[in-house]
Design a protein around this motif. Structure first.
Motif, short mmCIF file in Angstrom:
data_model
loop_
_atom_site.label_atom_id
_atom_site.label_comp_id
_atom_site.label_asym_id
_atom_site.label_seq_id
_atom_site.Cartn_x
_atom_site.Cartn_y
_atom_site.Cartn_z
N THR A 1 0.80 -1.27 -0.10
CA THR A 1 0.02 0.11 0.02
C THR A 1 0.95 1.30 0.05
O THR A 1 0.49 2.14 0.46
CB THR A 1 -0.84 0.03 1.19
OG1 THR A 1 0.16 -0.11 2.32
CG2 THR A 1 -1.85 -1.00 1.10
N GLY B 1 -2.15 3.25 -4.84
CA GLY B 1 -3.18 2.22 -4.03
C GLY B 1 -2.83 0.96 -3.82
O GLY B 1 -1.42 0.52 -4.05
N GLY C 1 -5.24 1.61 3.74
CA GLY C 1 -6.20 2.77 3.67
C GLY C 1 -7.48 2.36 4.22
O GLY C 1 -8.01 3.36 4.67
N GLY D 1 -8.58 3.93 -1.85
CA GLY D 1 -8.05 4.03 -0.53
C GLY D 1 -8.18 5.04 0.11
O GLY D 1 -9.23 6.06 0.22
N ASP D 2 -7.28 5.18 1.29
CA ASP D 2 -7.38 6.65 2.17
C ASP D 2 -6.87 7.99 1.19
O ASP D 2 -7.17 9.28 1.59
CB ASP D 2 -6.72 6.46 3.32
CG ASP D 2 -5.18 5.99 3.23
OD1 ASP D 2 -4.93 5.23 2.38
OD2 ASP D 2 -4.45 6.31 4.17
#
Ligand code: GLY
Length: 410
Positions: free
Chosen positions: A242, A264, A298, A274-275
């Motif tokens: 990630t 991602g 994430g 994701g975040d």
């Protein structure tokens, strides 16, 4: 396959971590990074970023001291990994989704004008941090996703490029051919019935490892993955990375900005965000308080709105370290502090307060020989160790021997 072939370059598995052993985070005064030499008005130029920004932080700092805007300086740093085909976690060369398409996410916040921009699921454009800034500056929106975001970028003059490198494609092929049943379909750790996988033996001959590891090794050879990259590829198949970069910048006027960019999670279901494109999760900046950003899992970070939580914690008077530790503990709390699950979560927060105090906190300290670090420039460029909540390294999923990464920060 000989034992030495399999083990060459491998260290003892990070899975042998001290699960549940919390690092001492009580020495707040001593452990808090504070500005070394405050300049007039207590303000100074400071840049912090994830460790994969170390080769580019100087360029961002040079721009900053020449008077560049804080967001432009931050984008200078993160566009380094975005343009680097060998950084397979960001931009060009990012590991693709399960359909072998590279899909990029980014968001940014500009402190002085209190604006934000974000893009998610972008194809064919490598500089998505700049694209997020373009959304911020040239639309009445904050967030564009998928086809619309990519089309917008092309209309705004971003070059269309094939982001898939042969190295990333081969690792994807290894993942695909392995026909893993441990992909992103089906329930995962959130399922109350989830059981942790069986750990591999770090120092066993390859013949003694589970069949699927032996199979993957042979397949990697067949696909033509070079011997020195083979175990790294297997690691990425079994433990989808990630990797991401966040960068926060403060200038002498006290202005701040922050940006996060990523390809991602590797092998993700197409459309997964994701975040990193979520303002408040992957990145947050409030000119009155400070900035925070994240790299790591994430999904876990979204659930605690990590970057926003940290900035709000600092607003209430917590130090950067206390603020970050609180966010990490919220992630652990989401799993009832069950170490059998937390050991699979990797999370790092990068935190810069408006007075120049900064830190980075991580869920795990990392393997002893490769502690988790972050990059700083405040007149001198350096790497510093993150402050860990737990001692040890996050486990691969499933656990397996650690492999050499051949990356500049190792
Ligand atoms: N933190 C990057 C991601 O999960 O996509």
């Amino acid at each position: 396959m000989k034992r030495r072939d399999f083990l060459s370059g491998l260290a003892v598995t990070s899975a042998a971590m001290a699960a549940g052993q919390s690092a001492n985070t009580t020495e707040k005064a001593n452990s808090q990074n504070t500005p070394a030499a405050p300049q007039a008005g207590g303000k100074k130029n400071v840049i912090i970023c994830a460790r994969n920004g170390i080769n580019y932080i100087e360029a961002g700092y040079e721009r900053l001291v020449k008077g560049a805007d804080t967001l432009d300086a931050a984008i200078t740093v993160v566009s380094g990994p975005e343009n680097d085909p060998n950084d397979d976690s960001v931009g060009l060369g990012g590991l693709p989704n399960e359909e072998c398409v590279v899909e990029l996410d980014s968001c940014c916040m500009h402190g002085p004008t209190r604006r934000a921009g974000s893009v998610g699921g972008v194809h064919d454009i490598k500089n998505v941090a700049a694209l997020a800034k373009t959304v911020m500056e040239h639309t009445g929106h904050v967030m564009l996703a998928g086809e619309g975001a990519s089309k917008f970028g092309l209309l705004m003059g971003f070059p269309k490029e094939n982001l898939l490198t042969e190295n990333s494609r081969k690792i994807w092929q290894l993942w695909k051919e392995a026909n893993s049943n441990q992909d992103w379909w089906g329930p995962n750790m959130n399922d109350p019935d989830w059981k942790p996988p069986t750990a591999l033996q770090a120092d066993a001959d390859v013949e003694d490892q589970p069949q699927y590891v032996q199979r993957l090794y042979a397949m990697a050879e067949n696909i033509g993955i070079a011997p020195d990259r083979r175990m790294d590829a297997i690691h990425k198949v079994l433990n989808p990375p990630t990797g991401t970069i966040n960068c926060s910048v403060l200038n002498e006027k006290g202005e701040m900005s922050s940006v996060t960019t990523t390809s991602g999670l590797a092998w993700k279901i197409p459309g997964r965000l994701g975040d990193s494109p979520i303002i408040g999760a992957g990145c947050y900046c409030d000119q009155d308080v400070g900035a925070a950003g994240a790299t790591g899992n994430g999904e876990e970070n979204i659930k605690v709105a990590g970057a926003h939580t940290i900035v709000e914690n600092m607003r209430k008077g917590m130090s950067p370290e206390e603020a970050g530790m609180d966010a990490l503990k919220r992630i652990a709390r989401n799993y009832n502090n069950d170490m059998a699950k937390i050991k699979f979560i990797s999370m790092v927060y990068y935190i810069l307060r408006k007075d120049g105090a900064y830190t980075s906190v991580s869920m795990w300290s990392g393997a002893q020989e490769h502690p988790i670090t972050f990059a700083v420039h405040d007149g001198a460029k350096r790497m510093e160790k993150c402050k860990p909540l737990y001692q040890g390294a996050a486990s691969s999923w499933p656990p397996m021997p650690k492999v050499p990464r051949n990356r500049p920060w190792n």
